[in-house]
Design a protein around this motif. Structure first.
Motif, PDB file in Angstrom:
ATOM      1  N   TYR A   1     -35.898  20.100  54.455  1.00 58.72           N
ATOM      2  CA  TYR A   1     -35.913  19.032  53.543  1.00 58.72           C
ATOM      3  C   TYR A   1     -35.965  19.233  52.129  1.00 58.72           C
ATOM      4  CZ  TYR A   1     -37.304  14.815  51.162  1.00 58.72           C
ATOM      5  OH  TYR A   1     -37.682  13.652  50.396  1.00 58.72           O
ATOM      6  N   THR A   2     -35.027  18.987  51.410  1.00 57.67           N
ATOM      7  CA  THR A   2     -35.178  18.861  49.871  1.00 57.67           C
ATOM      8  C   THR A   2     -34.984  17.560  49.282  1.00 57.67           C
ATOM      9  OG1 THR A   2     -34.323  21.255  49.805  1.00 57.67           O
ATOM     10  CG2 THR A   2     -34.255  19.743  47.901  1.00 57.67           C
ATOM     11  N   PRO A   3     -35.925  16.806  48.580  1.00 66.20           N
ATOM     12  CA  PRO A   3     -35.699  15.468  48.339  1.00 66.20           C
ATOM     13  C   PRO A   3     -34.539  15.135  47.235  1.00 66.20           C
ATOM     14  CG  PRO A   3     -38.007  16.472  47.626  1.00 66.20           C
ATOM     15  CD  PRO A   3     -36.990  17.303  48.021  1.00 66.20           C
ATOM     16  N   ALA A   4     -33.935  13.998  47.597  1.00 61.14           N
ATOM     17  CA  ALA A   4     -32.798  13.733  46.871  1.00 61.14           C
ATOM     18  C   ALA A   4     -33.189  12.456  45.884  1.00 61.14           C
ATOM     19  CB  ALA A   4     -31.600  13.241  47.649  1.00 61.14           C
ATOM     20  N   THR A   5     -32.173  12.410  44.942  1.00 62.78           N
ATOM     21  CA  THR A   5     -32.403  11.213  43.957  1.00 62.78           C
ATOM     22  C   THR A   5     -32.456   9.882  44.720  1.00 62.78           C
ATOM     23  OG1 THR A   5     -31.440  12.316  42.235  1.00 62.78           O
ATOM     24  CG2 THR A   5     -31.619   9.791  42.045  1.00 62.78           C
ATOM     25  N   GLY A   6     -33.589   9.041  44.582  1.00 62.02           N
ATOM     26  CA  GLY A   6     -33.594   7.869  45.457  1.00 62.02           C
ATOM     27  C   GLY A   6     -34.404   8.112  46.604  1.00 62.02           C
ATOM     28  N   ASP A   7     -34.958   9.163  47.151  1.00 55.21           N
ATOM     29  CA  ASP A   7     -35.877   9.303  48.111  1.00 55.21           C
ATOM     30  C   ASP A   7     -37.170   8.996  47.705  1.00 55.21           C
ATOM     31  OD1 ASP A   7     -33.725  10.557  49.834  1.00 55.21           O
ATOM     32  OD2 ASP A   7     -34.905  12.708  49.938  1.00 55.21           O
ATOM     33  N   GLU A   8     -38.007   8.461  48.732  1.00 57.41           N
ATOM     34  CA  GLU A   8     -39.397   8.099  48.543  1.00 57.41           C
ATOM     35  C   GLU A   8     -40.208   8.551  49.770  1.00 57.41           C
ATOM     36  OE1 GLU A   8     -42.022   4.465  46.822  1.00 57.41           O
ATOM     37  OE2 GLU A   8     -40.038   3.964  47.395  1.00 57.41           O
ATOM     38  N   ILE A   9     -41.086   8.939  49.592  1.00 53.99           N
ATOM     39  CA  ILE A   9     -42.012   9.451  50.466  1.00 53.99           C
ATOM     40  C   ILE A   9     -43.456   8.547  50.564  1.00 53.99           C
ATOM     41  CG2 ILE A   9     -43.667  11.371  51.237  1.00 53.99           C
ATOM     42  CD1 ILE A   9     -41.807  13.327  49.942  1.00 53.99           C
ATOM     43  N   PHE A  10     -43.654   7.670  51.500  1.00 54.24           N
ATOM     44  CA  PHE A  10     -44.836   6.644  51.596  1.00 54.24           C
ATOM     45  C   PHE A  10     -45.860   7.694  51.995  1.00 54.24           C
ATOM     46  CE2 PHE A  10     -42.296   2.578  52.449  1.00 54.24           C
ATOM     47  CZ  PHE A  10     -41.929   2.742  51.263  1.00 54.24           C
ATOM     48  N   VAL A  11     -47.124   7.650  51.225  1.00 55.30           N
ATOM     49  CA  VAL A  11     -48.341   8.386  51.368  1.00 55.30           C
ATOM     50  C   VAL A  11     -49.205   7.432  52.198  1.00 55.30           C
ATOM     51  CG1 VAL A  11     -50.182   9.820  50.612  1.00 55.30           C
ATOM     52  CG2 VAL A  11     -47.720  10.052  49.670  1.00 55.30           C
ATOM     53  N   MET A  12     -49.368   6.380  51.641  1.00 57.39           N
ATOM     54  CA  MET A  12     -50.546   5.365  52.377  1.00 57.39           C
ATOM     55  C   MET A  12     -50.178   3.863  51.842  1.00 57.39           C
ATOM     56  SD  MET A  12     -54.709   5.453  51.482  1.00 57.39           S
ATOM     57  CE  MET A  12     -54.831   7.172  51.937  1.00 57.39           C
ATOM     58  N   LEU A  13     -50.559   3.252  52.953  1.00 55.87           N
ATOM     59  CA  LEU A  13     -50.504   1.700  52.719  1.00 55.87           C
ATOM     60  C   LEU A  13     -51.840   1.040  52.957  1.00 55.87           C
ATOM     61  CD1 LEU A  13     -48.656  -0.793  52.188  1.00 55.87           C
ATOM     62  CD2 LEU A  13     -48.293  -0.786  54.393  1.00 55.87           C
ATOM     63  N   ARG A  14     -52.394   0.245  51.903  1.00 48.13           N
ATOM     64  CA  ARG A  14     -53.608   0.053  52.114  1.00 48.13           C
ATOM     65  C   ARG A  14     -53.905  -1.440  51.751  1.00 48.13           C
ATOM     66  NH1 ARG A  14     -56.357   3.385  46.858  1.00 48.13           N
ATOM     67  NH2 ARG A  14     -54.290   2.738  45.837  1.00 48.13           N
ATOM     68  N   ASN A  15     -54.681  -2.161  52.187  1.00 50.01           N
ATOM     69  CA  ASN A  15     -54.919  -3.699  51.743  1.00 50.01           C
ATOM     70  C   ASN A  15     -55.778  -3.576  50.776  1.00 50.01           C
ATOM     71  OD1 ASN A  15     -54.621  -6.286  51.898  1.00 50.01           O
ATOM     72  ND2 ASN A  15     -55.729  -6.494  53.782  1.00 50.01           N
ATOM     73  N   GLY A  16     -55.504  -3.252  49.523  1.00 48.56           N
ATOM     74  CA  GLY A  16     -56.215  -3.062  48.379  1.00 48.56           C
ATOM     75  C   GLY A  16     -57.062  -1.816  48.285  1.00 48.56           C
ATOM     76  N   GLY A  17     -57.652  -1.281  47.230  1.00 45.77           N
ATOM     77  CA  GLY A  17     -58.284  -0.197  46.891  1.00 45.77           C
ATOM     78  C   GLY A  17     -58.387   0.352  45.497  1.00 45.77           C
ATOM     79  N   SER A  18     -58.838   1.640  45.488  1.00 46.48           N
ATOM     80  CA  SER A  18     -58.930   2.075  44.014  1.00 46.48           C
ATOM     81  C   SER A  18     -58.762   3.609  44.256  1.00 46.48           C
ATOM     82  CB  SER A  18     -60.347   1.545  43.666  1.00 46.48           C
ATOM     83  OG  SER A  18     -61.373   2.216  44.465  1.00 46.48           O
ATOM     84  N   GLY A  19     -59.035   4.284  43.164  1.00 43.63           N
ATOM     85  CA  GLY A  19     -59.148   5.824  42.878  1.00 43.63           C
ATOM     86  C   GLY A  19     -57.623   6.171  42.943  1.00 43.63           C
ATOM     87  N   ALA A  20     -57.826   7.629  42.759  1.00 46.24           N
ATOM     88  CA  ALA A  20     -56.541   8.653  42.648  1.00 46.24           C
ATOM     89  C   ALA A  20     -56.917   9.774  43.291  1.00 46.24           C
ATOM     90  CB  ALA A  20     -56.046   8.407  41.375  1.00 46.24           C
ATOM     91  N   PHE A  21     -55.864  10.884  43.869  1.00 44.14           N
ATOM     92  CA  PHE A  21     -56.263  12.080  44.162  1.00 44.14           C
ATOM     93  C   PHE A  21     -56.391  12.858  42.961  1.00 44.14           C
ATOM     94  CE2 PHE A  21     -53.561  10.341  47.814  1.00 44.14           C
ATOM     95  CZ  PHE A  21     -54.341  10.521  48.728  1.00 44.14           C
ATOM     96  N   ASP A  22     -57.479  13.780  42.895  1.00 42.82           N
ATOM     97  CA  ASP A  22     -57.629  14.792  41.961  1.00 42.82           C
ATOM     98  C   ASP A  22     -56.447  15.573  41.963  1.00 42.82           C
ATOM     99  OD1 ASP A  22     -60.276  13.688  41.794  1.00 42.82           O
ATOM    100  OD2 ASP A  22     -61.063  14.812  43.394  1.00 42.82           O
ATOM    101  N   LYS A  23     -55.831  16.027  42.851  1.00 46.12           N
ATOM    102  CA  LYS A  23     -54.704  17.002  42.867  1.00 46.12           C
ATOM    103  C   LYS A  23     -53.824  16.957  43.963  1.00 46.12           C
ATOM    104  CE  LYS A  23     -57.079  20.836  44.908  1.00 46.12           C
ATOM    105  NZ  LYS A  23     -57.695  22.114  44.949  1.00 46.12           N
ATOM    106  N   VAL A  24     -52.587  17.205  43.872  1.00 49.04           N
ATOM    107  CA  VAL A  24     -51.568  17.299  44.804  1.00 49.04           C
ATOM    108  C   VAL A  24     -51.309  18.741  45.156  1.00 49.04           C
ATOM    109  CG1 VAL A  24     -49.335  16.744  45.798  1.00 49.04           C
ATOM    110  CG2 VAL A  24     -50.710  15.154  44.211  1.00 49.04           C
ATOM    111  N   VAL A  25     -51.274  19.250  46.412  1.00 51.41           N
ATOM    112  CA  VAL A  25     -50.892  20.700  46.812  1.00 51.41           C
ATOM    113  C   VAL A  25     -49.675  20.375  47.650  1.00 51.41           C
ATOM    114  CG1 VAL A  25     -51.736  22.596  48.317  1.00 51.41           C
ATOM    115  CG2 VAL A  25     -53.367  21.398  46.742  1.00 51.41           C
TER     116      VAL A  25
END
Length: 151
Positions: free
Chosen positions: A76-100
């Motif tokens: 897999y190599t991403p193409a223009t228009g691709d989307e990777i859904f990481v999480m679906l939540r019913n409200g929330g907050s915060g952000a990841f400190d980093k992406v590896v």
């Protein structure tokens, strides 16, 4: 459910991405890791969510911190228009400190986890997005994500 520092939540293992549902709230504390295997964008498989990459569906509030770890499949190599859904939540907050990002046996340099951060996978750059949904459609989780990477 709370994932503490040093703990890991996995949305699918190597070559077996899955949609993991948490019935209730989720907190990923600082030092925790959310691990997702990615072999394609949402909608590339037969049912979208969870078929091409690990995804967490949180029926309650999702508070995120710590590390987002993406293990990318060899084919897999991403193409223009691709989307990777990481999480679906019913409200929330915060952000990841980093992406590896792990490509094969190579762990790439850490990338920032803030809203709008550029995330590079196999030389293609996407944008890390945190969206707000006041309610989620549990019968169709492939239609939207609160946390995603858009190429």
């Amino acid at each position: 459910m709370t994932i503490v520092s040093g703990g890991t939540l996995a949305g699918g293992l190597v070559d077996t991405p899955d949609l993991f549902t948490i019935d209730g709230d989720l907190t990923l504390q600082e030092g925790a890791t959310y691990h997702a295997y990615v072999k394609g964008p949402v909608g590339a498989g037969s049912d979208g969510a969870g078929s091409q990459h690990g995804q967490v569906l949180v029926t309650g509030s999702g508070v995120v911190g710590g590390t987002l770890k993406l293990v990318i499949a060899a084919g897999y190599t991403p193409a223009t228009g691709d989307e990777i859904f990481v999480m679906l939540r019913n409200g929330g907050s915060g952000a990841f400190d980093k992406v590896v990002v792990v490509e094969g046996s190579t762990t790439m340099p850490d990338q920032p986890g803030a809203q709008g951060s550029a995330i590079t996978i196999k030389g293609k750059t996407g944008t890390l997005r945190y969206n707000s949904h006041s309610s989620i459609n549990l019968s169709s989780p492939a239609t939207a994500a609160d946390i995603s990477i858009k190429f």
